[in-house]
Design a protein around this motif. Structure first.
Motif, PDB file in Angstrom:
ATOM      1  N   LEU A 140       0.824  -1.199   0.000  1.00  0.00           N
ATOM      2  CA  LEU A 140       0.000   0.000   0.000  1.00  0.00           C
ATOM      3  C   LEU A 140       0.864   1.257   0.000  1.00  0.00           C
ATOM      4  N   GLY A 141       0.355   2.279  -0.655  1.00  0.00           N
ATOM      5  CA  GLY A 141       1.091   3.542  -0.704  1.00  0.00           C
ATOM      6  C   GLY A 141       0.928   4.318   0.588  1.00  0.00           C
ATOM      7  N   GLU A 142       0.982   5.634   0.471  1.00  0.00           N
ATOM      8  CA  GLU A 142       0.846   6.481   1.644  1.00  0.00           C
ATOM      9  C   GLU A 142      -0.625   6.608   2.026  1.00  0.00           C
ATOM     10  N   PRO A 143      -0.906   6.617   3.357  1.00  0.00           N
ATOM     11  CA  PRO A 143      -2.289   6.800   3.799  1.00  0.00           C
ATOM     12  C   PRO A 143      -2.749   8.241   3.527  1.00  0.00           C
ATOM     13  N   PRO A 144      -4.069   8.468   3.563  1.00  0.00           N
ATOM     14  CA  PRO A 144      -5.134   7.528   3.952  1.00  0.00           C
ATOM     15  C   PRO A 144      -5.489   6.566   2.835  1.00  0.00           C
TER      16      PRO A 144
ATOM     17  N   ASP B 280      -1.053   2.508   9.705  1.00  0.00           N
ATOM     18  CA  ASP B 280      -0.009   1.581  10.150  1.00  0.00           C
ATOM     19  C   ASP B 280      -0.092   0.301   9.317  1.00  0.00           C
ATOM     20  N   LYS B 281       0.426   0.340   8.110  1.00  0.00           N
ATOM     21  CA  LYS B 281       0.322  -0.841   7.253  1.00  0.00           C
ATOM     22  C   LYS B 281       1.209  -1.978   7.747  1.00  0.00           C
ATOM     23  N   ARG B 282       2.337  -1.663   8.392  1.00  0.00           N
ATOM     24  CA  ARG B 282       3.190  -2.728   8.923  1.00  0.00           C
ATOM     25  C   ARG B 282       2.481  -3.460  10.058  1.00  0.00           C
ATOM     26  N   GLY B 283       1.813  -2.706  10.923  1.00  0.00           N
ATOM     27  CA  GLY B 283       1.047  -3.332  11.986  1.00  0.00           C
ATOM     28  C   GLY B 283      -0.089  -4.161  11.433  1.00  0.00           C
ATOM     29  N   ALA B 284      -0.755  -3.645  10.404  1.00  0.00           N
ATOM     30  CA  ALA B 284      -1.846  -4.389   9.775  1.00  0.00           C
ATOM     31  C   ALA B 284      -1.329  -5.681   9.163  1.00  0.00           C
ATOM     32  N   GLU B 285      -0.161  -5.641   8.544  1.00  0.00           N
ATOM     33  CA  GLU B 285       0.405  -6.850   7.943  1.00  0.00           C
ATOM     34  C   GLU B 285       0.724  -7.889   9.008  1.00  0.00           C
ATOM     35  N   ARG B 286       1.288  -7.462  10.135  1.00  0.00           N
ATOM     36  CA  ARG B 286       1.596  -8.407  11.222  1.00  0.00           C
ATOM     37  C   ARG B 286       0.316  -9.055  11.759  1.00  0.00           C
ATOM     38  N   LEU B 287      -0.715  -8.243  11.941  1.00  0.00           N
ATOM     39  CA  LEU B 287      -1.991  -8.787  12.402  1.00  0.00           C
ATOM     40  C   LEU B 287      -2.560  -9.787  11.407  1.00  0.00           C
TER      41      LEU B 287
ATOM     42  N   TYR C 145     -12.732 -14.128  14.640  1.00  0.00           N
ATOM     43  CA  TYR C 145     -12.011 -13.319  13.669  1.00  0.00           C
ATOM     44  C   TYR C 145     -12.671 -11.978  13.390  1.00  0.00           C
ATOM     45  N   LEU C 146     -13.894 -11.778  13.885  1.00  0.00           N
ATOM     46  CA  LEU C 146     -14.532 -10.480  13.696  1.00  0.00           C
ATOM     47  C   LEU C 146     -13.749  -9.398  14.434  1.00  0.00           C
ATOM     48  N   ALA C 147     -13.355  -9.680  15.668  1.00  0.00           N
ATOM     49  CA  ALA C 147     -12.560  -8.706  16.430  1.00  0.00           C
ATOM     50  C   ALA C 147     -11.220  -8.449  15.743  1.00  0.00           C
ATOM     51  N   ARG C 148     -10.661  -9.485  15.135  1.00  0.00           N
ATOM     52  CA  ARG C 148      -9.371  -9.314  14.462  1.00  0.00           C
ATOM     53  C   ARG C 148      -9.533  -8.517  13.171  1.00  0.00           C
ATOM     54  N   ASN C 149     -10.686  -8.667  12.518  1.00  0.00           N
ATOM     55  CA  ASN C 149     -10.971  -7.811  11.364  1.00  0.00           C
ATOM     56  C   ASN C 149     -10.981  -6.345  11.789  1.00  0.00           C
ATOM     57  N   ARG C 150     -11.616  -6.078  12.926  1.00  0.00           N
ATOM     58  CA  ARG C 150     -11.664  -4.698  13.435  1.00  0.00           C
ATOM     59  C   ARG C 150     -10.257  -4.176  13.714  1.00  0.00           C
ATOM     60  N   GLU C 151      -9.398  -5.024  14.274  1.00  0.00           N
ATOM     61  CA  GLU C 151      -8.028  -4.606  14.582  1.00  0.00           C
ATOM     62  C   GLU C 151      -7.268  -4.225  13.314  1.00  0.00           C
ATOM     63  N   ILE C 152      -7.411  -5.058  12.280  1.00  0.00           N
ATOM     64  CA  ILE C 152      -6.715  -4.774  11.023  1.00  0.00           C
ATOM     65  C   ILE C 152      -7.246  -3.481  10.410  1.00  0.00           C
ATOM     66  N   LEU C 153      -8.573  -3.319  10.421  1.00  0.00           N
ATOM     67  CA  LEU C 153      -9.162  -2.081   9.911  1.00  0.00           C
ATOM     68  C   LEU C 153      -8.664  -0.883  10.699  1.00  0.00           C
ATOM     69  N   GLY C 154      -8.575  -1.005  12.012  1.00  0.00           N
ATOM     70  CA  GLY C 154      -8.089   0.095  12.832  1.00  0.00           C
ATOM     71  C   GLY C 154      -6.652   0.470  12.515  1.00  0.00           C
ATOM     72  N   ALA C 155      -5.813  -0.554  12.294  1.00  0.00           N
ATOM     73  CA  ALA C 155      -4.415  -0.277  11.952  1.00  0.00           C
ATOM     74  C   ALA C 155      -4.312   0.448  10.612  1.00  0.00           C
ATOM     75  N   LEU C 156      -5.107   0.033   9.640  1.00  0.00           N
ATOM     76  CA  LEU C 156      -5.079   0.684   8.327  1.00  0.00           C
ATOM     77  C   LEU C 156      -5.612   2.111   8.414  1.00  0.00           C
ATOM     78  N   ARG C 157      -6.648   2.315   9.216  1.00  0.00           N
ATOM     79  CA  ARG C 157      -7.172   3.677   9.390  1.00  0.00           C
ATOM     80  C   ARG C 157      -6.123   4.591  10.012  1.00  0.00           C
ATOM     81  N   ALA C 158      -5.295   4.003  10.873  1.00  0.00           N
ATOM     82  CA  ALA C 158      -4.232   4.783  11.507  1.00  0.00           C
ATOM     83  C   ALA C 158      -3.018   4.943  10.599  1.00  0.00           C
TER      84      ALA C 158
END
Length: 229
Positions: A108-112, A200-207, A185-198
């Motif tokens: 992914l490029g630069e956010p948002p 933090d693509k590296r954090g999202a990838e780890r999750l 996995y619903l809660a984990r979906n939320r976590e990944i979405l939260g990381a991307l909104r922030a």
């Protein structure tokens, strides 16, 4: 089988006057993914062809396309069946998912980021959970990952993963406790979405890496208990 054929007869209107094997395969792919034809089901040429109002040759070509996608299997002198996946199939599906999905997030490029589709899939999962509809939750989880892949903006990647996700549904159909499989996995979906909104693509990838690893272990556990010899 009567219920499945009635559903296909309803789909007949989707074919219109320009019926093609590709459109027939699209309908059957969706019905297989939705569980109308569970793994191991023999597909009747006469029944399905009559329900859809298509020729035997058109239907056979559709079967050929879906066999190429590994959703069906042709057994000599027996007919065409919805494929029953092996443990090795499941492991390969998840290997492909990890390679593609993690690469999409990493690239992914630069956010948002345009996360409307990803957020909608999370909301779909929340609604299904509120209604205790675990099959729909499984579909919402797949939609979540499909929307993640769509962030790449690549039609070829979307096409590749469409087949992979359809195969994945074959694995889900043998699970005896869909709530246990899908709900965590619903809660984990939320976590990944939260990381991307922030941003933090590296954090999202780890999750995502941990998500896919844990999901693989859970599905393989079920397969070794219910399918593998």
């Amino acid at each position: 089988m009567a219920e499945q054929l009635a559903a296909l007869a309803h789909d007949r209107a989707l074919l219109g006057r320009t019926s093609t094997a590709e459109r027939v395969s699209d309908i059957l792919r969706t019905r297989i993914a939705d569980g109308y034809f569970p793994p191991g089901t023999r597909l009747s040429e006469d029944g399905i062809g009559g329900a859809l109002g298509v020729s035997r040759n058109t239907l056979r070509e559709a079967f050929r396309l879906l066999t190429h996608e590994r959703l069906l299997v042709h057994e000599l002198n027996r007919g065409v069946f919805v494929r029953v996946l092996t443990v090795e199939d499941v492991e390969d599906i998840y290997r492909t998912r990890s390679l593609v999905e993690c690469a999409v997030v990493r690239g992914l490029g630069e956010p948002p980021y345009r996360l409307e589709g990803v957020a909608a899939a999370v909301a779909e999962g929340e609604s299904a959970t509120a209604e205790n509809d675990w099959k729909v939750l499984g579909t919402a989880n797949i939609h979540f990952h499909r929307e993640l892949v769509a962030l790449a903006g690549s039609e070829r990647t979307d096409e590749l993963m469409r087949s992979v996700f359809a195969e994945l549904r074959l694995a889900f159909h043998v699970v005896d406790d869909p709530r246990r499989l899908h709900e965590p996995y619903l809660a984990r979906n939320r976590e990944i979405l939260g990381a991307l909104r922030a941003g933090d693509k590296r954090g999202a990838e780890r999750l995502l890496e941990m998500y896919l690893r844990d999901s693989l272990e859970r599905v393989v556990e079920v397969y070794r208990r219910r399918v593998a010899p």
